[in-house]
Design an enzyme around this catalytic site. Structure first.
Site, mmCIF file in Angstrom:
data_model
loop_
_atom_site.group_PDB
_atom_site.id
_atom_site.type_symbol
_atom_site.label_atom_id
_atom_site.label_comp_id
_atom_site.label_asym_id
_atom_site.label_seq_id
_atom_site.Cartn_x
_atom_site.Cartn_y
_atom_site.Cartn_z
ATOM 1 N N TYR A 297 -5.967 7.782 9.391
ATOM 2 C CA TYR A 297 -5.607 6.596 8.605
ATOM 3 C C TYR A 297 -5.182 6.908 7.177
ATOM 4 O O TYR A 297 -5.140 6.012 6.328
ATOM 5 C CB TYR A 297 -6.738 5.559 8.611
ATOM 6 N N ALA A 298 -4.851 8.147 6.868
ATOM 7 C CA ALA A 298 -4.389 8.518 5.521
ATOM 8 C C ALA A 298 -2.918 8.128 5.389
ATOM 9 O O ALA A 298 -2.014 8.962 5.479
ATOM 10 C CB ALA A 298 -4.609 10.004 5.262
ATOM 11 N N ASN A 299 -2.708 6.834 5.216
ATOM 12 C CA ASN A 299 -1.375 6.249 5.151
ATOM 13 C C ASN A 299 -1.372 5.165 4.081
ATOM 14 O O ASN A 299 -2.364 4.457 3.920
ATOM 15 C CB ASN A 299 -1.005 5.593 6.489
ATOM 16 N N HIS B 165 -4.649 -1.596 11.430
ATOM 17 C CA HIS B 165 -3.803 -0.417 11.637
ATOM 18 C C HIS B 165 -2.592 -0.764 12.501
ATOM 19 O O HIS B 165 -1.482 -0.262 12.256
ATOM 20 C CB HIS B 165 -4.621 0.713 12.274
ATOM 21 N N ASP C 225 0.162 10.273 7.169
ATOM 22 C CA ASP C 225 -0.409 11.503 7.717
ATOM 23 C C ASP C 225 0.522 12.049 8.801
ATOM 24 O O ASP C 225 1.558 11.452 9.108
ATOM 25 C CB ASP C 225 -1.832 11.253 8.231
ATOM 26 N N HIS D 41 13.540 -3.573 -6.505
ATOM 27 C CA HIS D 41 12.279 -4.292 -6.620
ATOM 28 C C HIS D 41 11.853 -4.839 -5.259
ATOM 29 O O HIS D 41 12.648 -5.439 -4.553
ATOM 30 C CB HIS D 41 12.436 -5.431 -7.629
#
Length: 139
Positions: free
Chosen positions: A128-130, A106, A28, A20
């Protein structure tokens, strides 16, 4: 052999050993990955596997309770950002749970990946595909 969608041994082990609040990053192809964090590199070529395809499989495998995104994601890559939010919404509907969504810069995101149990690198080439997933519990 597993019956479910996730076939990657490293990702299966990761999911089975998470506790947990542990964090896992899916990123990316260009995100810097801290040297001390386990790297699970899925990238084959530009766009393969995609960020969203990887997220879908991870959501089907691991219980989450929240996500962390870079503030820049929505402005720079709105289509991918909306696709991610749609997957999160679908998971909330399927599980009947509400997930927290946190936006940070970022630069702060890159620092935060240092706390992840692992970073899963995709072949995605969308800026920024994270996402950082916060692990939940199944009970």
């Amino acid at each position: 052999m597993n019956k479910h969608a996730l076939l990657n041994a490293d990702m299966n082990y990761l999911a089975a050993t998470l506790g947990h609040t542990d964090e896992v990053t899916i990123c990316d192809a260009g995100l810097p990955i801290p040297a001390q964090v386990k790297r699970i590199d899925l990238a084959l070529t530009h766009g393969v596997p995609s960020f969203i395809a990887t997220v879908k499989v991870w959501l089907a495998t691991s219980q989450i309770e929240g996500i962390v995104l870079a503030q820049e994601f929505a402005d720079v890559s709105p289509e991918c950002h909306q696709a991610l939010l749609a997957e999160i919404e679908a998971e909330q509907q399927a599980t009947g749970r509400t997930f927290s969504v946190e936006y940070i810069s970022h630069e702060a995101f890159k620092q935060r990946t240092g706390h992840s149990r692992a970073v899963i690198r995709t072949g995605e080439c969308t800026p920024y595909a994270n996402v950082i997933f916060k692990t939940g519990v199944v009970f």
